[in-house]
Write a protein that holds these residues in place. Structure first.
Motif, PDB file in Angstrom:
ATOM      1  N   GLY A 156       0.820  -1.216   0.000  1.00  0.00           N
ATOM      2  CA  GLY A 156       0.000   0.000   0.000  1.00  0.00           C
ATOM      3  C   GLY A 156       0.851   1.262   0.000  1.00  0.00           C
ATOM      4  N   GLU A 157       1.908   1.265   0.791  1.00  0.00           N
ATOM      5  CA  GLU A 157       2.806   2.421   0.839  1.00  0.00           C
ATOM      6  C   GLU A 157       3.501   2.628  -0.501  1.00  0.00           C
ATOM      7  OE1 GLU A 157       3.216   4.698   3.198  1.00  0.00           O
ATOM      8  OE2 GLU A 157       1.712   3.734   4.446  1.00  0.00           O
ATOM      9  N   ILE A 158       3.907   1.539  -1.137  1.00  0.00           N
ATOM     10  CA  ILE A 158       4.570   1.643  -2.450  1.00  0.00           C
ATOM     11  C   ILE A 158       3.598   2.192  -3.486  1.00  0.00           C
ATOM     12  CG2 ILE A 158       5.548   0.292  -4.345  1.00  0.00           C
ATOM     13  CD1 ILE A 158       6.891  -1.464  -2.200  1.00  0.00           C
ATOM     14  N   ALA A 159       2.354   1.729  -3.463  1.00  0.00           N
ATOM     15  CA  ALA A 159       1.350   2.231  -4.406  1.00  0.00           C
ATOM     16  C   ALA A 159       1.102   3.720  -4.182  1.00  0.00           C
ATOM     17  CB  ALA A 159       0.048   1.449  -4.254  1.00  0.00           C
ATOM     18  N   LEU A 160       1.026   4.142  -2.916  1.00  0.00           N
ATOM     19  CA  LEU A 160       0.832   5.555  -2.610  1.00  0.00           C
ATOM     20  C   LEU A 160       2.019   6.373  -3.094  1.00  0.00           C
ATOM     21  CD1 LEU A 160      -0.740   7.824  -1.211  1.00  0.00           C
ATOM     22  CD2 LEU A 160       0.420   7.196   0.918  1.00  0.00           C
ATOM     23  N   ALA A 161       3.222   5.867  -2.873  1.00  0.00           N
ATOM     24  CA  ALA A 161       4.428   6.576  -3.313  1.00  0.00           C
ATOM     25  C   ALA A 161       4.450   6.720  -4.828  1.00  0.00           C
ATOM     26  CB  ALA A 161       5.672   5.851  -2.820  1.00  0.00           C
ATOM     27  N   LYS A 162       4.053   5.651  -5.560  1.00  0.00           N
ATOM     28  CA  LYS A 162       4.016   5.716  -7.023  1.00  0.00           C
ATOM     29  C   LYS A 162       3.049   6.794  -7.492  1.00  0.00           C
ATOM     30  CE  LYS A 162       5.184   0.923  -8.187  1.00  0.00           C
ATOM     31  NZ  LYS A 162       4.654  -0.326  -8.755  1.00  0.00           N
ATOM     32  N   THR A 163       1.891   6.867  -6.866  1.00  0.00           N
ATOM     33  CA  THR A 163       0.893   7.868  -7.241  1.00  0.00           C
ATOM     34  C   THR A 163       1.421   9.272  -6.997  1.00  0.00           C
ATOM     35  OG1 THR A 163      -0.872   6.322  -6.687  1.00  0.00           O
ATOM     36  CG2 THR A 163      -1.474   8.637  -6.849  1.00  0.00           C
ATOM     37  N   GLU A 164       2.017   9.476  -5.825  1.00  0.00           N
ATOM     38  CA  GLU A 164       2.552  10.803  -5.506  1.00  0.00           C
ATOM     39  C   GLU A 164       3.699  11.175  -6.437  1.00  0.00           C
ATOM     40  OE1 GLU A 164       1.620  11.290  -0.754  1.00  0.00           O
ATOM     41  OE2 GLU A 164       3.539  10.457  -1.371  1.00  0.00           O
ATOM     42  N   LEU A 165       4.580  10.219  -6.722  1.00  0.00           N
ATOM     43  CA  LEU A 165       5.720  10.505  -7.589  1.00  0.00           C
ATOM     44  C   LEU A 165       5.277  10.802  -9.016  1.00  0.00           C
ATOM     45  CD1 LEU A 165       8.393   7.965  -6.333  1.00  0.00           C
ATOM     46  CD2 LEU A 165       8.391  10.441  -6.058  1.00  0.00           C
ATOM     47  N   LYS A 166       4.211  10.153  -9.467  1.00  0.00           N
ATOM     48  CA  LYS A 166       3.716  10.414 -10.822  1.00  0.00           C
ATOM     49  C   LYS A 166       3.240  11.855 -10.931  1.00  0.00           C
ATOM     50  CE  LYS A 166       0.586   8.666 -14.341  1.00  0.00           C
ATOM     51  NZ  LYS A 166      -0.435   7.698 -14.692  1.00  0.00           N
ATOM     52  N   LYS A 167       2.492  12.311  -9.930  1.00  0.00           N
ATOM     53  CA  LYS A 167       2.012  13.697  -9.937  1.00  0.00           C
ATOM     54  C   LYS A 167       3.187  14.664  -9.865  1.00  0.00           C
ATOM     55  CE  LYS A 167      -2.479  12.796  -7.833  1.00  0.00           C
ATOM     56  NZ  LYS A 167      -3.344  13.012  -6.661  1.00  0.00           N
ATOM     57  N   THR A 168       4.169  14.344  -9.028  1.00  0.00           N
ATOM     58  CA  THR A 168       5.339  15.200  -8.889  1.00  0.00           C
ATOM     59  C   THR A 168       6.136  15.234 -10.184  1.00  0.00           C
ATOM     60  OG1 THR A 168       5.461  14.688  -6.537  1.00  0.00           O
ATOM     61  CG2 THR A 168       7.445  15.570  -7.543  1.00  0.00           C
ATOM     62  N   ALA A 169       6.271  14.093 -10.847  1.00  0.00           N
ATOM     63  CA  ALA A 169       7.023  14.033 -12.099  1.00  0.00           C
ATOM     64  C   ALA A 169       6.341  14.865 -13.184  1.00  0.00           C
ATOM     65  CB  ALA A 169       7.181  12.590 -12.552  1.00  0.00           C
ATOM     66  N   VAL A 170       5.022  14.819 -13.238  1.00  0.00           N
ATOM     67  CA  VAL A 170       4.295  15.617 -14.231  1.00  0.00           C
ATOM     68  C   VAL A 170       4.518  17.101 -13.961  1.00  0.00           C
ATOM     69  CG1 VAL A 170       1.983  16.266 -15.011  1.00  0.00           C
ATOM     70  CG2 VAL A 170       2.573  13.862 -14.761  1.00  0.00           C
ATOM     71  N   ALA A 171       4.433  17.502 -12.690  1.00  0.00           N
ATOM     72  CA  ALA A 171       4.640  18.907 -12.342  1.00  0.00           C
ATOM     73  C   ALA A 171       6.076  19.333 -12.634  1.00  0.00           C
ATOM     74  CB  ALA A 171       4.313  19.137 -10.867  1.00  0.00           C
ATOM     75  N   ALA A 172       7.032  18.469 -12.334  1.00  0.00           N
ATOM     76  CA  ALA A 172       8.441  18.793 -12.595  1.00  0.00           C
ATOM     77  C   ALA A 172       8.697  18.895 -14.096  1.00  0.00           C
ATOM     78  CB  ALA A 172       9.353  17.744 -11.967  1.00  0.00           C
TER      79      ALA A 172
END
Length: 132
Positions: free
Chosen positions: A27-43
């Motif tokens: 669950g933590e890994i899935a949450l991290a992937k979701t957050e990183l995807k949003k961060t990567a798009v913004a970056a």
């Protein structure tokens, strides 16, 4: 439950804890992937905007250089000399930047404290391994 229907055995408790921990980590890994995807798009969007701004900045420098050369021409200089003066000014600025860059690189050092503490840690682990 245990074999007689009462309390669970230690093996079952360990298995349940292991399964719960695995689920939590997934669950933590899935949450991290979701957050990183949003961060990567913004970056990526921000980097694209910086790239566009840098391109426009280069165009501005070119146009200002041409304007400076024509300004020197309007002041009475031959156009070839005016453009050479502007180019010479840029060459001088580049030379100063190279000099400052070389000085900055020479003053840069590696992570000295980290290297020292790592060596100390290795020595302590070796001493523990030998039983000292």
């Amino acid at each position: 439950m245990g074999p007689n229907g009462s309390e669970p055995t230690i093996g079952q408790l360990v298995a349940n804890a292991s399964k719960d921990l695995s689920g939590l980590i997934r669950g933590e890994i899935a949450l991290a992937k979701t957050e990183l995807k949003k961060t990567a798009v913004a970056a990526g969007t921000g980097a694209g905007m910086f790239g566009a701004a840098a391109f426009l900045g280069v165009l501005v420098i070119i146009l200002l250089s041409i304007a400076a050369a024509y300004g020197l021409t309007a002041a009475g200089l031959h156009p070839a000399i005016a453009f050479l003066i502007v180019a010479g000014a840029y060459l001088l600025i580049a030379a100063v930047l190279v000099f400052l860059g070389i000085r900055a690189l020479k003053s840069a050092k590696g992570p000295q404290r980290t290297i020292e503490t790592s060596k100390e840690s290795v020595e302590v682990l070796k001493a523990i391994g030998k039983g000292d």
